[in-house]
Motif scaffolding. Structure first.
Motif, PDB file in Angstrom:
ATOM      1  N   ASN A 123       0.824  -1.208   0.000  1.00 17.40           N
ATOM      2  CA  ASN A 123       0.000   0.000   0.000  1.00 17.40           C
ATOM      3  C   ASN A 123       0.859   1.259   0.000  1.00 17.40           C
ATOM      4  O   ASN A 123       0.525   2.253  -0.655  1.00 17.40           O
ATOM      5  N   VAL A 124       1.978   1.230   0.719  1.00 16.82           N
ATOM      6  CA  VAL A 124       2.880   2.382   0.749  1.00 16.82           C
ATOM      7  C   VAL A 124       3.465   2.624  -0.642  1.00 16.82           C
ATOM      8  O   VAL A 124       3.465   3.746  -1.143  1.00 16.82           O
ATOM      9  N   ILE A 125       3.953   1.564  -1.286  1.00 19.62           N
ATOM     10  CA  ILE A 125       4.540   1.703  -2.622  1.00 19.62           C
ATOM     11  C   ILE A 125       3.481   2.154  -3.633  1.00 19.62           C
ATOM     12  O   ILE A 125       3.736   3.036  -4.468  1.00 19.62           O
ATOM     13  N   LYS A 126       2.296   1.578  -3.556  1.00 21.02           N
ATOM     14  CA  LYS A 126       1.214   1.946  -4.475  1.00 21.02           C
ATOM     15  C   LYS A 126       0.866   3.429  -4.337  1.00 21.02           C
ATOM     16  O   LYS A 126       0.714   4.140  -5.335  1.00 21.02           O
ATOM     17  N   GLU A 127       0.756   3.898  -3.110  1.00 19.96           N
ATOM     18  CA  GLU A 127       0.434   5.310  -2.875  1.00 19.96           C
ATOM     19  C   GLU A 127       1.574   6.213  -3.348  1.00 19.96           C
ATOM     20  O   GLU A 127       1.332   7.278  -3.921  1.00 19.96           O
ATOM     21  N   ALA A 128       2.808   5.804  -3.126  1.00 14.82           N
ATOM     22  CA  ALA A 128       3.955   6.602  -3.572  1.00 14.82           C
ATOM     23  C   ALA A 128       3.954   6.733  -5.089  1.00 14.82           C
ATOM     24  O   ALA A 128       4.212   7.811  -5.628  1.00 14.82           O
ATOM     25  N   ARG A 129       3.652   5.656  -5.797  1.00 13.72           N
ATOM     26  CA  ARG A 129       3.593   5.714  -7.258  1.00 13.72           C
ATOM     27  C   ARG A 129       2.487   6.650  -7.722  1.00 13.72           C
ATOM     28  O   ARG A 129       2.656   7.410  -8.683  1.00 13.72           O
ATOM     29  N   LYS A 130       1.353   6.594  -7.061  1.00 10.13           N
ATOM     30  CA  LYS A 130       0.232   7.473  -7.399  1.00 10.13           C
ATOM     31  C   LYS A 130       0.626   8.941  -7.201  1.00 10.13           C
ATOM     32  O   LYS A 130       0.368   9.788  -8.057  1.00 10.13           O
ATOM     33  N   ARG A 131       1.300   9.215  -6.093  1.00  9.61           N
ATOM     34  CA  ARG A 131       1.718  10.587  -5.807  1.00  9.61           C
ATOM     35  C   ARG A 131       2.843  11.033  -6.740  1.00  9.61           C
ATOM     36  O   ARG A 131       2.981  12.216  -7.026  1.00  9.61           O
ATOM     37  N   ASN A 132       3.634  10.084  -7.222  1.00 15.73           N
ATOM     38  CA  ASN A 132       4.669  10.417  -8.196  1.00 15.73           C
ATOM     39  C   ASN A 132       4.038  10.774  -9.532  1.00 15.73           C
ATOM     40  O   ASN A 132       4.485  11.702 -10.214  1.00 15.73           O
ATOM     41  N   ARG A 133       3.012  10.048  -9.935  1.00 14.17           N
ATOM     42  CA  ARG A 133       2.323  10.392 -11.192  1.00 14.17           C
ATOM     43  C   ARG A 133       1.728  11.793 -11.098  1.00 14.17           C
ATOM     44  O   ARG A 133       1.781  12.566 -12.059  1.00 14.17           O
ATOM     45  N   LYS A 134       1.179  12.129  -9.951  1.00 10.74           N
ATOM     46  CA  LYS A 134       0.629  13.471  -9.732  1.00 10.74           C
ATOM     47  C   LYS A 134       1.749  14.516  -9.839  1.00 10.74           C
ATOM     48  O   LYS A 134       1.568  15.577 -10.438  1.00 10.74           O
ATOM     49  N   TYR A 135       2.905  14.198  -9.284  1.00  4.48           N
ATOM     50  CA  TYR A 135       4.075  15.088  -9.370  1.00  4.48           C
ATOM     51  C   TYR A 135       4.483  15.277 -10.832  1.00  4.48           C
ATOM     52  O   TYR A 135       4.715  16.400 -11.287  1.00  4.48           O
ATOM     53  N   MET A 136       4.580  14.164 -11.582  1.00  8.14           N
ATOM     54  CA  MET A 136       4.996  14.237 -12.977  1.00  8.14           C
ATOM     55  C   MET A 136       4.018  15.072 -13.795  1.00  8.14           C
ATOM     56  O   MET A 136       4.432  15.853 -14.650  1.00  8.14           O
ATOM     57  N   LYS A 137       2.745  14.923 -13.512  1.00  5.90           N
ATOM     58  CA  LYS A 137       1.734  15.702 -14.231  1.00  5.90           C
ATOM     59  C   LYS A 137       1.887  17.184 -13.916  1.00  5.90           C
ATOM     60  O   LYS A 137       1.810  18.030 -14.804  1.00  5.90           O
ATOM     61  N   GLU A 138       2.142  17.498 -12.654  1.00  4.73           N
ATOM     62  CA  GLU A 138       2.289  18.902 -12.261  1.00  4.73           C
ATOM     63  C   GLU A 138       3.572  19.513 -12.826  1.00  4.73           C
ATOM     64  O   GLU A 138       3.579  20.650 -13.286  1.00  4.73           O
ATOM     65  N   VAL A 139       4.650  18.752 -12.843  1.00  4.60           N
ATOM     66  CA  VAL A 139       5.930  19.269 -13.301  1.00  4.60           C
ATOM     67  C   VAL A 139       6.009  19.330 -14.825  1.00  4.60           C
ATOM     68  O   VAL A 139       6.436  20.328 -15.400  1.00  4.60           O
ATOM     69  N   ASP A 140       5.620  18.257 -15.485  1.00  4.70           N
ATOM     70  CA  ASP A 140       5.797  18.158 -16.935  1.00  4.70           C
ATOM     71  C   ASP A 140       4.536  18.386 -17.742  1.00  4.70           C
ATOM     72  O   ASP A 140       4.609  18.471 -18.960  1.00  4.70           O
ATOM     73  N   GLY A 141       3.396  18.403 -17.074  1.00  4.52           N
ATOM     74  CA  GLY A 141       2.149  18.512 -17.807  1.00  4.52           C
ATOM     75  C   GLY A 141       1.706  17.185 -18.420  1.00  4.52           C
ATOM     76  O   GLY A 141       0.712  17.111 -19.107  1.00  4.52           O
ATOM     77  N   ASN A 142       2.475  16.139 -18.167  1.00  5.23           N
ATOM     78  CA  ASN A 142       2.161  14.794 -18.666  1.00  5.23           C
ATOM     79  C   ASN A 142       2.179  13.817 -17.501  1.00  5.23           C
ATOM     80  O   ASN A 142       2.869  14.025 -16.528  1.00  5.23           O
ATOM     81  N   VAL A 143       1.457  12.747 -17.664  1.00  2.00           N
ATOM     82  CA  VAL A 143       1.514  11.679 -16.684  1.00  2.00           C
ATOM     83  C   VAL A 143       2.385  10.584 -17.268  1.00  2.00           C
ATOM     84  O   VAL A 143       2.146  10.117 -18.380  1.00  2.00           O
ATOM     85  N   ILE A 144       3.417  10.198 -16.530  1.00  2.00           N
ATOM     86  CA  ILE A 144       4.272   9.091 -16.936  1.00  2.00           C
ATOM     87  C   ILE A 144       3.970   7.937 -16.011  1.00  2.00           C
ATOM     88  O   ILE A 144       4.128   8.035 -14.806  1.00  2.00           O
ATOM     89  N   TYR A 145       3.499   6.852 -16.574  1.00  2.00           N
ATOM     90  CA  TYR A 145       3.151   5.698 -15.754  1.00  2.00           C
ATOM     91  C   TYR A 145       4.347   4.790 -15.600  1.00  2.00           C
ATOM     92  O   TYR A 145       5.031   4.492 -16.570  1.00  2.00           O
ATOM     93  N   LYS A 146       4.578   4.374 -14.394  1.00  2.00           N
ATOM     94  CA  LYS A 146       5.683   3.472 -14.096  1.00  2.00           C
ATOM     95  C   LYS A 146       5.119   2.126 -13.728  1.00  2.00           C
ATOM     96  O   LYS A 146       4.066   2.030 -13.141  1.00  2.00           O
ATOM     97  N   ILE A 147       5.852   1.101 -14.058  1.00  3.66           N
ATOM     98  CA  ILE A 147       5.412  -0.252 -13.721  1.00  3.66           C
ATOM     99  C   ILE A 147       6.185  -0.724 -12.518  1.00  3.66           C
ATOM    100  O   ILE A 147       7.317  -0.462 -12.321  1.00  3.66           O
TER     101      ILE A 147
END
Length: 147
Positions: A123-147
């Motif tokens: 759950n911690v890793i899943k939430e961190a990935r979700k928050r990272n996607r939000k970060y990427m969207k805010e910084v780059d204007g794009n969502v980069i999905y990680k596996i």
């Protein structure tokens, strides 16, 4: 004196260049949080009763914080609203070291009075990935999905 645990802080790279701050603690995690604030001149004057407030305030500034207790195999993360590239990389490579701890949890910081809490390594890793996607969207204007 035996080490009681440690504090690891992965700073928001937009604010602090240092990759990682890590300190073994003997008495209180607060000693490491005070030192981090002093080293980077963040201006906090944490008092003895701020053991929960201190990591929340630092986390709300964008820093990912991990507090461990060795005797009880406990790992508690304070996860900022946006998880940066450096932070997600650290979690992906180092978070696995804590997956077998007896208690793993995270306070999910959102700038609200009382942060949400989750438990469990996945759950911690899943939430961190979700928050990272939000970060990427805010910084780059794009969502980069990680596996």
């Amino acid at each position: 004196m035996n080490d009681r645990g440690r504090v690891i802080i992965i700073p928001d790279e937009r604010k602090i260049i240092q990759d990682e701050y890590q300190k073994k603690i003997n008495k209180s995690h607060l000693e490491a949080l005070r030192e981090f604030s002093n080293i980077y001149k963040l201006g906090y004057d944490f008092q003895n009763g701020d053991y929960q407030t201190a990591p929340i305030l630092l986390g709300e500034e964008g820093h990912l914080i991990l507090k461990t207790l060795d005797d009880s195999k406990t790992a508690i993360f304070y996860m900022p609203e946006l998880v940066t590239e450096r932070q997600i990389m650290w979690l992906e490579y180092n978070g696995v070291d804590y997956r077998n701890y007896d208690l793993i949890g995270a306070f999910l910081l959102n700038g609200t009075e009382e942060p949400d809490q989750i438990t469990g390594y996945l759950n911690v890793i899943k939430e961190a990935r979700k928050r990272n996607r939000k970060y990427m969207k805010e910084v780059d204007g794009n969502v980069i999905y990680k596996i």
